[in-house]
Design an enzyme around this catalytic site. Structure first.
Site, short mmCIF file in Angstrom:
data_model
loop_
_atom_site.label_atom_id
_atom_site.label_comp_id
_atom_site.label_asym_id
_atom_site.label_seq_id
_atom_site.Cartn_x
_atom_site.Cartn_y
_atom_site.Cartn_z
N LEU A 121 0.91 -0.82 0.11
CA LEU A 121 -0.16 0.27 -0.50
C LEU A 121 0.73 1.18 0.59
O LEU A 121 1.73 1.62 0.90
CB LEU A 121 -0.96 -0.23 1.71
CG LEU A 121 -1.78 -1.50 1.55
CD1 LEU A 121 -3.04 -1.22 2.68
CD2 LEU A 121 -2.46 -1.23 0.15
N ASP A 163 2.35 -3.30 5.68
CA ASP A 163 1.22 -3.37 4.70
C ASP A 163 1.43 -3.80 3.23
O ASP A 163 0.89 -4.19 2.58
CB ASP A 163 1.52 -1.52 3.98
CG ASP A 163 2.28 -0.77 4.05
OD1 ASP A 163 3.32 -0.94 4.30
OD2 ASP A 163 2.50 -0.24 3.49
#
Ligand code: C2E
Ligand code: CA
Ligand code: CA
Length: 509
Positions: A121, A163
C-alpha cells in the site's frame, strides 16, 4: 416277669425308612434349591457386573473418541491460527511460504507457470499516523477482502506483514495474462475506502515475478518480485511493474540514493530555502515561499526533483516537513513580528493533505514555535483535492478556521481549476509558470492570463504570478493587474531569509 419286647412291624419299618428317605430328599432338595438360588444370585451379580463393565468400556471408548476429536479439532485450530493473519483472516507469512513452495513443486510436475505478486500500500504510514490505527486496520481488512475476491480458487492471498500482501497464482505465464491479472488486483485494491463516513483514498504498488521456466527457487522468485515492487514504488507509486533482467542494477542505484536520502532527512540536511514574492508596485519583497533543498556536507545543494520522490517513498515526508518547518517558523517569527515578512508560504503534497497531515502537524508546530496562523499560507495543487468537494471543503475549513490561508498552486496547468474556483474558497491563486512565461510571446496565453486575473479580481482572490523570468513578463503581468510576482527575474530561492527579503538580488539556486 417277662418283658415283652414289641418288635417293629415290617410295615412300620418301611414307613420309617420312607420318612427318613423323604427327610433326606427334602434336605437335599432344599440344599439344591438354596444352591441354585445362590448360583442365580451370583450369576445375576456377575451379569450386573458384566453390564457395568461393558458400560464402563463403552463410556471409555466414547471418551477416548471424544478426546481424540477434541485434540484433532484443537490441533486443526492451532494449525489454522498459526497460519492465519489475525487481523485480516487471510494466510500469514508462514502459510505463504509453505504454499509458495507447494505451488512451485506442483508447477514443476505439471510444467504450468506460477506468478508471484507483491502488493504494497502506498502511504499507509500516513493513514495510520494521521487518521489513526482503526482506519489503518479497516484499510488492511478491506484490501485482504478485495484481493481474495479477485483471485481464482487455488491461488493464495497472504499478508506478509505491515501493509505488504502477496498473491501466489498458478497457471499464469510471463504473458499478457499475468499483466492483466496484476492490473485486476491493482484496480480492486485502489478503490476509496469509506471509514466513519469519510472516503479515504487507497493506492498500491505491485511487483510481479514469474516462475518461468519452472524450477526456480522460492527465495529467488521472492527476491525478483521484491525488486519489481521496489521499481513500481519508485516509478511514482500506484504502478504495476514486472521483474526483468536489468532491473537489479537500476534498483541498486535507487536503493543507494534512498539510503543517502534517509540519512539526509534524519541528519537534518534538508533545509528550508526561501524564494521571495515581490510586490511589484512598491518593488519590495514582502513574503516568501519555503522550498526544500538538500544541502550536502560537501556544499552541493540539490533540488526537490532529485530527492522528494525518494523521501515520499521512504515515508519520511512528514518528518522532513516538520524538521524544515520548525526551522522556518523560528527563522520567520521575528520578521513577522517586526512586520518585515507578510507570510510564509509552504507546499503541502497531495498525500499529506489527504491524510490530514496539515491539520495535525501545523497547530502542533505553531504551538512549539509561537508562529501565528495568519502568517501561514498552505499551497495545494488541484491533484491534492479529492473529487468529493464536501470532504475537501471540510478539510480546508479546519485550516482556514484556525486563520491559515490557502493558495491554489500551479493554476492553469490542470484541468479542473475552474470548477474548483466555483466550489471552493481560496485566498490565493498561483499562476503557473507556463502562463507567466507565455504572456510574452503568445497572444492566446496573454488573453487567458488576463481573463484569469479579471476573474480572480471578481472573486476577491489574490493572484501571484510564478516563474517570472524577464522584465517584459513582469511588466505585462503588472499591466494586467498582477502585482505579486515570483521568479528568477526577481529573486532565486536562497537559504538566508533576511537576505531573501532584502531588495538586492542575492545569487541563489
Ligand atoms: P512549486 O511549488 O511550483 O515551486 C516552484 C518551483 O519553481 C521551485 O522549484 C522554484 O525553484 C522554481 N522556480 C521559481 N522561479 C522560477 C523561474 O523563474 N523559472 C523556473 N524555471 N523555475 C522557477 P523547486 O524548488 O525545484 O521545487 C519544485 C517543486 O517541488 C515545487 O514546485 C513543489 O511542488 C515541490 N516542493 C518544493 N519544496 C517542497 C516542500 O517543502 N514540500 C513539498 N511537499 N513540496 C515541495
Ligand atoms: Ca508552490
Ligand atoms: Ca507552483
Amino acid at each position: 416277669m417277662n418283658q415283652v419286647i414289641e418288635l417293629p412291624q415290617p410295615d412300620d419299618l418301611q414307613a420309617e425308612r420312607v420318612r427318613r428317605l423323604e427327610g433326606r430328599l427334602d434336605r437335599e432338595r432344599r440344599a439344591r434349591i438354596e444352591a441354585e438360588r445362590l448360583l442365580e444370585e451370583k450369576s445375576l451379580a456377575l451379569y450386573d457386573a458384566n453390564l457395568a463393565l461393558a458400560a464402563l468400556a463403552a463410556g471409555l471408548e466414547q471418551r477416548v473418541k471424544d478426546r481424540t476429536q477434541e485434540l484433532t479439532a484443537a490441533r486443526q485450530l492451532a494449525l489454522t491460527q498459526a497460519e492465519t493473519d489475525a487481523l485480516t483472516g487471510i494466510a500469514n507469512r508462514g502459510a505463504f511460504t509453505r504454499r509458495l513452495n507447494e505451488t512451485l513443486a506442483n508447477a514443476e510436475a505439471t510444467t504450468e507457470g506460477v506468478a508471484l505478486l507483491l502488493i504494497d500500500l502506498d502511504d499507509f504510514k500516513s493513514v495510520n499516523d494521521n487518521l489513526g490505527h482503526a482506519a489503518g486496520d479497516a484499510m488492511l481488512i478491506a484490501v485482504a477482502q478485495r484481493l481474495s475476491e479477485v483471485v481464482r480458487p487455488g491461488d493464495t492471498v497472504a499478508r506478509l506483514g505491515g501493509d505488504e500482501f502477496a498473491v501466489v497464482a498458478h497457471g499464469v505465464g510471463f504473458d499478457q495474462h499475468g499483466q492483466q491479472m496484476a492490473q485486476r488486483l491493482h484496480d480492486a485494491v485502489c478503490q476509496p475506502l469509506i471509514f466513519e463516513r469519510r472516503s479515504i483514498g487507497c493506492q498500491c504498488s505491485i511487483g510481479i515475478a514469474h516462475a518461468d521456466p519452472v524450477g526456480i527457487h522460492a527465495d529467488l522468485l521472492l527476491g525478483n518480485a521484491d525488486l519489481a515492487l521496489y521499481a513500481a514504488k519508485h516509478a511514482g507509486r500506484g504502478r504495476v511493474c514486472s521483474f526483468e533482467a536489468g532491473l537489479r542494477a537500476e534498483v541498486e542505484k535507487k536503493a543507494r540514493l534512498e539510503g543517502e536520502v534517509r540519512h539526509a532527512v534524519l541528519a537534518d540536511q534538508i533545509e528550508p530555502w526561501y524564494q521571495p514574492i515581490r510586490d511589484c508596485r512598491s518593488g519590495r519583497f514582502t513574503s516568501v515561499e519555503m522550498l526544500a533543498r538538500w544541502h550536502l556536507p560537501d556544499g552541493e545543494v540539490r533540488s526537490p526533483g532529485e530527492f522528494l520522490g525518494a523521501v515520499e517513498a521512504l515515508g519520511l515526508l512528514d518528518t522532513m516537513m516538520e524538521n524544515m518547518l520548525r526551522r522556518a517558523m523560528s527563522e520567520a517569527l521575528p520578521l513577522v513580528n517586526s512586520g518585515a515578512l507578510g507570510y510564509l508560504s509552504i507546499n503541502v503534497s497531495p498525500t499529506q493533505f489527504n491524510y490530514g497531515w496539515a491539520q495535525n502537524a501545523l497547530p502542533r508546530l505553531q504551538a512549539q514555535t509561537g508562529f501565528p496562523a495568519h502568517a501561514l499560507v498552505v499551497e495545494l495543487t488541484e491533484t491534492a483535492l479529492l473529487d468529493d468537494i464536501a470532504i475537501v471543503r471540510g478539510m480546508l475549513g479546519v485550516l482556514t478556521d484556525s486563520g491559515i490561508r490557502i493558495a491554489l498552486d500551479d493554476f492553469g496547468m490542470g484541468y479542473s481549476n475552474f470548477s474548483l474556483l466555483r466550489q471552493l474558497r481560496f485566498n490565493f491563486l498561483k499562476l503557473d509558470r507556463s502562463l507567466s512565461n507565455d504572456i510574452e510571446t503568445d497572444a492566446h496565453s496573454r488573453a487567458v492570463t488576463e481573463c484569469v486575473l479579471a476573474l480572480a479580481s471578481r472573486l476577491g482572490v489574490d493572484v501571484i504570478a510564478e516563474g517570472v523570468e524577464t522584465q517584459r513578463q513582469s511588466d505585462l503581468l503588472l499591466a494586467a493587474g498582477c502585482s505579486a510576482q515570483q521568479g528568477f527575474f526577481h529573486a532565486r530561492p536562497q537559504r538566508d531569509l533576511r537576505a531573501a527579503l532584502s531588495a538586492g538580488v542575492v545569487p541563489g539556486r
